[in-house]
Design a protein around this motif. Structure first.
Motif, short mmCIF file in Angstrom:
data_model
loop_
_atom_site.label_atom_id
_atom_site.label_comp_id
_atom_site.label_asym_id
_atom_site.label_seq_id
_atom_site.Cartn_x
_atom_site.Cartn_y
_atom_site.Cartn_z
N LYS A 154 0.81 -1.21 0.00
CA LYS A 154 0.00 0.00 0.00
C LYS A 154 0.85 1.27 0.00
CE LYS A 154 -4.19 -1.89 2.16
NZ LYS A 154 -5.11 -1.38 1.13
N GLU A 206 -8.20 1.58 -2.81
CA GLU A 206 -7.63 2.02 -1.54
C GLU A 206 -8.60 2.86 -0.72
OE1 GLU A 206 -4.26 1.57 -0.18
OE2 GLU A 206 -4.46 -0.11 -1.56
N ASN A 211 -6.99 1.77 5.75
CA ASN A 211 -5.53 1.85 5.81
C ASN A 211 -5.04 2.42 7.13
OD1 ASN A 211 -5.53 0.83 3.25
ND2 ASN A 211 -5.00 2.75 2.23
N ASN A 236 0.61 7.27 1.21
CA ASN A 236 -0.67 6.58 1.12
C ASN A 236 -1.83 7.41 1.68
OD1 ASN A 236 -2.86 4.62 2.43
ND2 ASN A 236 -1.93 3.53 0.71
N VAL A 240 -4.68 8.90 -0.85
CA VAL A 240 -5.88 8.06 -0.80
C VAL A 240 -7.06 8.85 -0.24
CG1 VAL A 240 -6.93 6.05 0.32
CG2 VAL A 240 -4.65 5.87 -0.71
#
Length: 280
Positions: A154, A206, A211, A236, A240
């Motif tokens: 990720k 995602e 996450n 990330n 995201v």
């Protein structure tokens, strides 16, 4: 003789969505924050359930294991929808309530900020629950290896790719929540959530709140140099989150409101028009 259940039309679902977003954005800050804690926690538990399904995945066709993983992860959003928890990714649809004139800019921003912070704290509480429960040691440490492998993947996406994958994830999440407004029973709502969430996970999109569980857990477990707090935030979480805002707030919330309310609104009738209809 049973009374038939009328299924809401898309314009009625939009009105339900806007009204729900208005109610969420105008509730007290404390209540918003407290509802956001389980929102992040329930999504995290759904992701923990997902990890369990990936054990021994090397012996299962890739498409099938992704399908199973998506179905199990969907349990997280099912719990959010049915318990009324606050989830940042679905609350991005409150953009429609703002443009409809139902809430102020201050209420809109406060709602997003409190939801985001509460979701993060809720997800981190589940990280602690899993870590001190030693889930990472299950199956000879394979459980923890799946976490670190998934988390490392990720944070390794290029920034723009992470952003685009974020758009896809929250498009599905918000479509699922939007479809759930058509449900009249618990079963209706569960089935409305199941398909879109299974699709988003199986396709590898995602989700920022998910996450908030997986990547910090991977950072804590260590074992891979790419798993750092800096990579989590900048490689990330930021792209995201921005993608989630576009995919949910714009592509679903704003688009559905614009089509079914802004463009679909009936023009006000003047006295002359009313008189003409009466004369006929």
């Amino acid at each position: 003789m049973t009374t038939p259940i009328n299924t809401p039309t898309p314009p009625e679902m939009v009105e339900s969505t806007v009204a729900a977003m208005q109610a969420k954005a105008t509730t007290s800050p404390l209540k918003t924050f407290l509802l956001a804690l389980p929102g992040g926690g329930l999504i995290a538990l759904g992701f923990a359930f997902f990890v369990n399904t990936q054990l021994g995945a090397a012996d299962v066709p890739a498409g099938l294991i992704k399908l199973i993983g998506g179905m199990t992860f969907s349990v997280g959003l099912m719990m959010v929808v049915l318990t009324g928890a606050e989830l940042f990714t679905s609350t991005t649809m409150s953009l429609s309530a703002k443009l409809a004139g139902r809430i102020t800019w201050g209420q809109w921003i406060r709602h997003w900020v409190l939801s985001y912070i509460g979701n993060f704290m809720g997800a981190m509480l589940v990280v602690g629950l899993c870590y001190f429960g030693r889930l990472q040691d299950r199956n000879g440490g394979a459980w923890g290896e799946i976490v670190t492998k998934t988390a490392a993947a990720k944070v390794s996406y290029p920034w723009m790719e992470a952003f685009v994958l974020g758009i896809g994830a929250n498009f599905f999440v918000c479509i699922a929540v939007f479809m759930a407004f058509s449900g009249r029973t618990t079963t209706d709502k569960i089935l409305a959530v199941l398909g879109p969430i299974t699709a988003f996970v199986a396709l590898g999109f995602e989700h920022s709140v998910a996450n908030m569980f997986m990547i910090p857990f991977g950072v804590i477990l260590g074992g891979n140099p790419v798993l750092t707090w800096s990579n989590f935030i900048f490689a990330n979480l930021i792209p995201v989150t921005l993608g989630n805002i576009v995919g949910g707030g714009v592509a679903v919330g704003l688009f559905q409101w614009f089509i079914h309310q802004k463009l679909g609104a009936k023009p006000p009738q003047t006295d002359a028009v009313v008189s003409s209809k009466v004369a006929r």
